[in-house]
Design a protein around this motif. Sequence first.
Motif, short mmCIF file in Angstrom:
data_model
loop_
_atom_site.label_atom_id
_atom_site.label_comp_id
_atom_site.label_asym_id
_atom_site.label_seq_id
_atom_site.Cartn_x
_atom_site.Cartn_y
_atom_site.Cartn_z
N GLY A 128 0.82 -1.21 0.00
CA GLY A 128 0.00 0.00 0.00
C GLY A 128 0.85 1.26 0.00
O GLY A 128 0.56 2.22 -0.73
N THR A 161 2.76 1.48 -3.57
CA THR A 161 1.88 1.80 -4.71
C THR A 161 1.25 3.18 -4.55
O THR A 161 1.10 3.92 -5.52
CB THR A 161 0.83 0.69 -4.95
N SER A 162 0.91 3.55 -3.32
CA SER A 162 0.34 4.89 -3.09
C SER A 162 1.37 5.97 -3.40
O SER A 162 1.03 7.00 -4.02
CB SER A 162 -0.14 5.03 -1.65
N TYR A 192 1.71 6.23 -7.25
CA TYR A 192 0.61 6.93 -7.90
C TYR A 192 0.57 8.41 -7.52
O TYR A 192 0.19 9.25 -8.33
CB TYR A 192 -0.73 6.24 -7.61
N ALA A 193 0.99 8.75 -6.31
CA ALA A 193 1.06 10.17 -5.92
C ALA A 193 2.12 10.89 -6.75
O ALA A 193 1.89 12.02 -7.22
CB ALA A 193 1.37 10.30 -4.43
#
Length: 183
Positions: free
Chosen positions: A111, A114-115, A118-119
Amino acid sequence: SPPQPSPPLLLPLLPPAARGGSTWEGEAKATLRLFGTRRMAVLSPLFWYTGFNQPYQLNTFGDRFFDSRALGLELASFYLAEVLGAALAGWTLDTASTPRAGALRQLAAFGLATSAAYALALSVEVPAARAHWPTCSTPRLQLGEEGVAVPSLAFFLWGLSDSQVQAYAYWLLRQLHSGGGEP
């Protein structure tokens, strides 16, 4: 005692009915029945994500932000991160005090990676889209060019997180079917 004869090499290539197993129709029906179970409903987002993310990451994002030479290096970075992420996931899952503790730690690591990826992608996608609207055809970055670090880090983190979620999915399947039987 005399050695036992080994099974014929072609046995795995034979259809299940010829091996003494079920028919393909029975296997197909049993597989389709799985989609109606609670377990599959809970796991389907995980399995969906493992195949969903790469087309955007590698093709859309990569082709938008990197020239062909830079994209080659980015892909090498992505797949190096895949190897590192899988090793990290395996270590995290296999050294935990309990399977649940390992699963929670691994999902948290996934988490976070990947967060963050994407940020970072969002931080370059939105300004690029605003600057080049409506075509969104941004100038592709070359190696060493200013602005290449943020999309490069996103690419690396996507590789890291992609292998983590895939390793977790395979580990989870092993946990669910550790007895070797079918669900």
